[in-house]
Design a protein around this motif. Structure first.
Motif, PDB file in Angstrom:
ATOM      1  N   GLY A  36       0.828  -1.199   0.000  1.00  8.95           N
ATOM      2  CA  GLY A  36       0.000   0.000   0.000  1.00  8.95           C
ATOM      3  C   GLY A  36       0.860   1.245   0.000  1.00  8.95           C
ATOM      4  O   GLY A  36       2.067   1.176   0.244  1.00  8.95           O
ATOM      5  N   PRO A  37       0.262   2.397  -0.265  1.00 11.71           N
ATOM      6  CA  PRO A  37       1.020   3.650  -0.296  1.00 11.71           C
ATOM      7  C   PRO A  37       1.464   4.077   1.096  1.00 11.71           C
ATOM      8  O   PRO A  37       0.992   3.539   2.104  1.00 11.71           O
ATOM      9  N   SER A  38       2.354   5.039   1.151  1.00  8.27           N
ATOM     10  CA  SER A  38       2.792   5.585   2.439  1.00  8.27           C
ATOM     11  C   SER A  38       1.579   6.141   3.188  1.00  8.27           C
ATOM     12  O   SER A  38       0.712   6.796   2.597  1.00  8.27           O
ATOM     13  N   GLY A  39       1.525   5.849   4.490  1.00  7.05           N
ATOM     14  CA  GLY A  39       0.414   6.319   5.306  1.00  7.05           C
ATOM     15  C   GLY A  39      -0.792   5.410   5.317  1.00  7.05           C
ATOM     16  O   GLY A  39      -1.805   5.719   5.956  1.00  7.05           O
ATOM     17  N   ALA A  40      -0.693   4.253   4.645  1.00 10.92           N
ATOM     18  CA  ALA A  40      -1.837   3.342   4.575  1.00 10.92           C
ATOM     19  C   ALA A  40      -2.040   2.556   5.866  1.00 10.92           C
ATOM     20  O   ALA A  40      -3.118   2.014   6.098  1.00 10.92           O
ATOM     21  N   GLY A  41      -1.002   2.472   6.712  1.00  9.85           N
ATOM     22  CA  GLY A  41      -1.111   1.720   7.958  1.00  9.85           C
ATOM     23  C   GLY A  41      -0.236   0.489   8.011  1.00  9.85           C
ATOM     24  O   GLY A  41      -0.345  -0.326   8.939  1.00  9.85           O
ATOM     25  N   LYS A  42       0.665   0.339   7.045  1.00 12.61           N
ATOM     26  CA  LYS A  42       1.531  -0.847   6.998  1.00 12.61           C
ATOM     27  C   LYS A  42       2.444  -0.908   8.216  1.00 12.61           C
ATOM     28  O   LYS A  42       2.537  -1.942   8.891  1.00 12.61           O
ATOM     29  N   SER A  43       3.129   0.190   8.504  1.00 12.18           N
ATOM     30  CA  SER A  43       4.049   0.210   9.646  1.00 12.18           C
ATOM     31  C   SER A  43       3.298   0.098  10.970  1.00 12.18           C
ATOM     32  O   SER A  43       3.786  -0.517  11.921  1.00 12.18           O
ATOM     33  N   THR A  44       2.105   0.673  11.035  1.00  9.31           N
ATOM     34  CA  THR A  44       1.278   0.550  12.239  1.00  9.31           C
ATOM     35  C   THR A  44       0.970  -0.917  12.517  1.00  9.31           C
ATOM     36  O   THR A  44       1.056  -1.385  13.662  1.00  9.31           O
ATOM     37  N   THR A  45       0.613  -1.656  11.467  1.00  4.71           N
ATOM     38  CA  THR A  45       0.318  -3.082  11.629  1.00  4.71           C
ATOM     39  C   THR A  45       1.526  -3.828  12.162  1.00  4.71           C
ATOM     40  O   THR A  45       1.413  -4.651  13.087  1.00  4.71           O
ATOM     41  N   GLN A  46       2.698  -3.552  11.589  1.00  2.29           N
ATOM     42  CA  GLN A  46       3.916  -4.218  12.056  1.00  2.29           C
ATOM     43  C   GLN A  46       4.212  -3.875  13.510  1.00  2.29           C
ATOM     44  O   GLN A  46       4.575  -4.749  14.300  1.00  2.29           O
ATOM     45  N   LYS A  47       4.066  -2.612  13.880  1.00  6.85           N
ATOM     46  CA  LYS A  47       4.366  -2.207  15.254  1.00  6.85           C
ATOM     47  C   LYS A  47       3.458  -2.917  16.257  1.00  6.85           C
ATOM     48  O   LYS A  47       3.896  -3.293  17.350  1.00  6.85           O
ATOM     49  N   ILE A  48       2.198  -3.104  15.899  1.00  4.62           N
ATOM     50  CA  ILE A  48       1.286  -3.843  16.776  1.00  4.62           C
ATOM     51  C   ILE A  48       1.783  -5.271  16.951  1.00  4.62           C
ATOM     52  O   ILE A  48       1.830  -5.805  18.069  1.00  4.62           O
TER      53      ILE A  48
END
Length: 278
Positions: A36-48
């Protein structure tokens, strides 16, 4: 190895959720790409999933246990390569890895062997402040591999790397997969995901509208058509009945063919079509 069900997350003071009802599972030895594009929530998912971001709702399990119950030993079993390298700039590459290796209770791999995996062995004694962004990303990957973890979280692993170095990194990821490692990859590089991921999931507006094997998705969203380029121009043929199509068979014996391409979609096409109404 990883199981997520109805996962949602809202940042403090945010008007809309960053993640809304995500569900997916990742098997042992699988390369799974969250795209997904930047800001889509990819890194948020990983951090969780790394246990770094509490306050979510839904189910998030890693190695068979809820992430909220995982203690310090959890970090002995996962390796993390963040999009922004976390390194000590005044230390050399080797000094960085020795420092990080000292934090683990389990045995760690030989530092020079790890550096050689990403072609940084000749730069072992160079200060990281002199490294390019691509070199820092490769050293960051070395840090993730130090303790031979079972699961790797890789966030945009080829950022800042030239095409040759990026290919080396992709080959290393596939090698790690062949050794039984489970790899959760986040990227906005669709071509890279197509090359190395067993399955992908597209993330847009906090949702996953489509997931599956890249080859299956490209066929599903593409056209069952063959484009034949000849010296006289392009010709389009439906795949159905192609073996008995007289015009096509005549072209095959005409010595005019320049190229033949099936018209399956790219992952970029899939993403655009799948997220058009999200």
């Amino acid at each position: 190895m990883i199981h997520v069900e109805n996962l949602s997350y809202v940042y403090p003071n945010a008007k809309t959720p960053t993640l809304s009802g995500l569900s997916f599972s990742i098997a042992k030895g699988e390369v799974f790409g969250l795209l997904g594009p930047s800001g889509a929530g990819k890194s948020t998912t990983q951090k969780i999933l790394m246990g770094l971001l509490p306050g979510f709702s839904g189910t998030a399990q890693v190695l068979g246990a809820p992430v909220g119950t995982l203690g310090r030993s959890f970090y002995e079993k996962i390796g993390v390569s963040f999009e922004l390298p976390t390194l000590y700039l005044r230390l050399t590459a080797a000094e960085n890895l020795r420092l990080f290796a000292s934090l683990f209770d389990r045995p760690t791999r030989d530092i020079h062997e790890i550096l050689a995996l990403v072609d940084l062995d000749v730069d072992a004694d160079k200060r990281v402040e002199a490294f390019s962004k691509g070199m820092k990303m490769r050293l960051n990957l070395c840090r993730a591999l130090l303790h031979d973890p079972d699961i790797l979280f890789l966030d945009e692993p080829t950022t800042g790397q030239d095409p040759a170095r990026a290919r080396t990194t992709r080959e290393l990821i596939l090698r790690l997969k062949s050794e039984g490692k489970t790899i959760f990859l986040t990227t906005h590089n669709m071509a890279e995901a197509d090359e190395i991921c067993d399955r992908v999931a597209f993330l847009a507006a906090g949702h996953i509208p489509v997931s599956g094997a890249p080859a299956d998705l490209k066929r599903q969203y593409g056209r069952r058509e063959l484009l034949v380029t000849t010296t006289s121009g392009p010709h389009h043929f439906a795949m159905e009945g192609l073996g008995t199509n007289r015009d096509f068979l005549q072209l095959l014996t005409s010595d005019q063919i320049v190229s033949l391409h099936t018209q399956e979609a790219s992952l970029d096409d899939v993403f655009i079509k799948a997220t058009a109404h999200v």
